[in-house]
Scaffold this active site. Structure first.
Site, mmCIF file in Angstrom:
data_model
loop_
_atom_site.group_PDB
_atom_site.id
_atom_site.type_symbol
_atom_site.label_atom_id
_atom_site.label_comp_id
_atom_site.label_asym_id
_atom_site.label_seq_id
_atom_site.Cartn_x
_atom_site.Cartn_y
_atom_site.Cartn_z
ATOM 1 N N ASP A 96 0.802 -1.220 0.000
ATOM 2 C CA ASP A 96 0.000 0.000 0.000
ATOM 3 C C ASP A 96 0.838 1.275 0.000
ATOM 4 O O ASP A 96 0.339 2.354 0.296
ATOM 5 C CB ASP A 96 -0.961 0.007 1.193
ATOM 6 C CG ASP A 96 -0.246 0.095 2.530
ATOM 7 O OD1 ASP A 96 0.924 -0.311 2.591
ATOM 8 O OD2 ASP A 96 -0.861 0.557 3.503
ATOM 9 N N GLU A 97 2.115 1.171 -0.350
ATOM 10 C CA GLU A 97 2.980 2.348 -0.391
ATOM 11 C C GLU A 97 3.901 2.284 -1.600
ATOM 12 O O GLU A 97 4.436 1.219 -1.915
ATOM 13 C CB GLU A 97 3.830 2.448 0.868
ATOM 14 C CG GLU A 97 3.062 2.711 2.142
ATOM 15 C CD GLU A 97 3.990 2.773 3.347
ATOM 16 O OE1 GLU A 97 4.142 3.860 3.929
ATOM 17 O OE2 GLU A 97 4.572 1.724 3.692
#
Length: 399
Positions: A96-97
């Site tokens: 998620d990054e």
């Protein structure tokens, strides 16, 4: 992304958005820890990695949802697809990054802040998710900017304002400073990021080894690592697999069953990636969550499960006393080398003795067998073939 796992789950449960919700593993399988939580749950002090029982003591009405990792991978791909529309220099850091280098995109889309705001709006409107963006002149400060204000915000950290924004923060807020490192730093009188930036390299190296001067560099805004171009493949540094067992292991036979499965998986991944391991590492966690880590170098590089299993069992037998219980074992292949890289032969052995021939033949046979198992699994699935040692096991190993 903001509360990524929980936010993805709530897309299908909009009625729960204002209620405290957490995603967790199955408590009945001894994986009962919090993986993610939404903002209402955070308000009760619930944190990632605490047990479900701890979380429920804080919030008796906490709603628990099971994880769906296929969904998270799907949305991760969709989010990164948005990033690629603004730059091809996208470096995923986790599911998620990602880091983006938009230096060459500002003439098309505006400043870094403009691009970040545009991406946030698109992800929110098109995917129903929110993210917090950090905009800065280096990767470390961009990451810290994304943590500065949540949810759904953009924070710009510049050469002019980083001392004001970051240096007063507690040292544990520094990227790459974990709990144990923070304790060491605080014991040495370094309590803020500013203290860390002004520390001497010699002092920090004596305290933390090579990591010390690197942390000073990061805190001082001198990170110069580039964002990788989309499609570049970072070299894999290790390949590992770990299991938390359905019951504690209390004998060497239990450990052998576990290590047989773990070594098989690790070796299969090595062959898939085209690597061999020059070393093996074993991490063990006991029933009270205390951990030890041991490693050893191999006589020669390998991608065979039999070699990895033998090394792992040697590490366990030399460092663990049964019946002391084991809750988790992780086996990791380390010091990887390309699978086709030549092996150095002994100057004193000509390689023509019958012993050498039999050893080489045995290795070739093992290699053929394990590659045949790879082929069967590719055609018929991972559970189509396994080792007899794993049949009817009661420690939670699926096959």
């Amino acid at each position: 992304m903001n509360s990524f796992f929980a936010s993805v789950e709530l897309i299908e449960h909009p009625e729960l958005k204002e209620k405290p919700v957490a995603v967790c593993g199955d408590p009945d399988s001894r994986h009962g820890i919090i993986l993610a939580k939404n903002e209402p749950a955070k308000a009760f002090g619930i944190v990632t990695a605490e047990t479900v029982s701890q979380a429920r003591r804080k919030c008796p009405d906490l709603i628990l949802l099971p994880p769906h990792h296929d969904k998270y991978r799907h949305y991760s791909r969709l989010i990164n697809a948005v990033y690629y529309q603004y730059t091809d220099m996208v470096e995923p850091f986790s599911i998620d990054e990602s880091w983006l280098d938009v230096t060459a995109s500002v003439k098309l889309f505006g400043s870094g802040r403009d691009i970040a705001d545009r991406i946030r709006e698109r992800v929110r409107s098109e995917l129903g998710l929110t993210l917090s963006a950090g905009v800065s002149y280096n990767k470390i400060f961009a990451k810290m900017g994304s943590e500065y204000k949540k949810p759904d915000a953009t924070t710009e950290i510049t050469r002019e304002n980083y001392k004001r924004l970051l240096w007063p923060q507690p040292v544990e807020n520094m990227f790459f400073v974990g709990f144990a490192t923070a304790q060491k730093l605080r014991s040495a009188g370094i309590s803020t990021i500013g203290d860390l930036a002004s520390a001497s390299d010699i002092r920090l190296e004596s305290l933390l080894g090579k990591q010390g001067p690197l942390l000073i560099k990061y805190a001082s805004g001198r990170d110069d690592s580039p964002v990788s171009l989309s499609g570049e493949r970072d070299r894999i540094k290790s390949v590992g697999n770990g299991i938390t067992f359905s019951r504690d292991l209390k004998s060497a036979e239990d450990a052998l069953t576990a290590v047989t499965s773990l070594s098989d998986t690790v070796a299969g991944r090595l062959r898939k990636y085209g690597f061999k391991a020059k070393g093996v590492k074993v991490d063990i966690k006991d029933a009270s969550f205390k951990s030890i880590s041991r490693q050893k170098q191999l006589v020669k590089p390998t991608h065979l499960s039999s070699d990895i299993k033998q090394a792992a069992m040697e590490l366990i037998s030399s460092s663990w006393r049964f019946p002391d219980p084991i809750r988790l074992i992780t086996v990791t292949a380390i010091n990887l080398t390309d699978g086709e890289e030549g092996e150095q032969l002994s100057f004193f052995g000509n390689g023509y003795s019958s012993g050498c021939e039999s050893a080489a033949a045995a290795e070739e046979k093992s290699d053929s067998i394990e590659k045949a198992m790879d082929d069967i699994r590719r055609k018929f699935g991972d559970s189509s073939i396994t080792f007899g040692q794993l049949l009817n096991n009661d420690i939670g190993i699926d096959f």
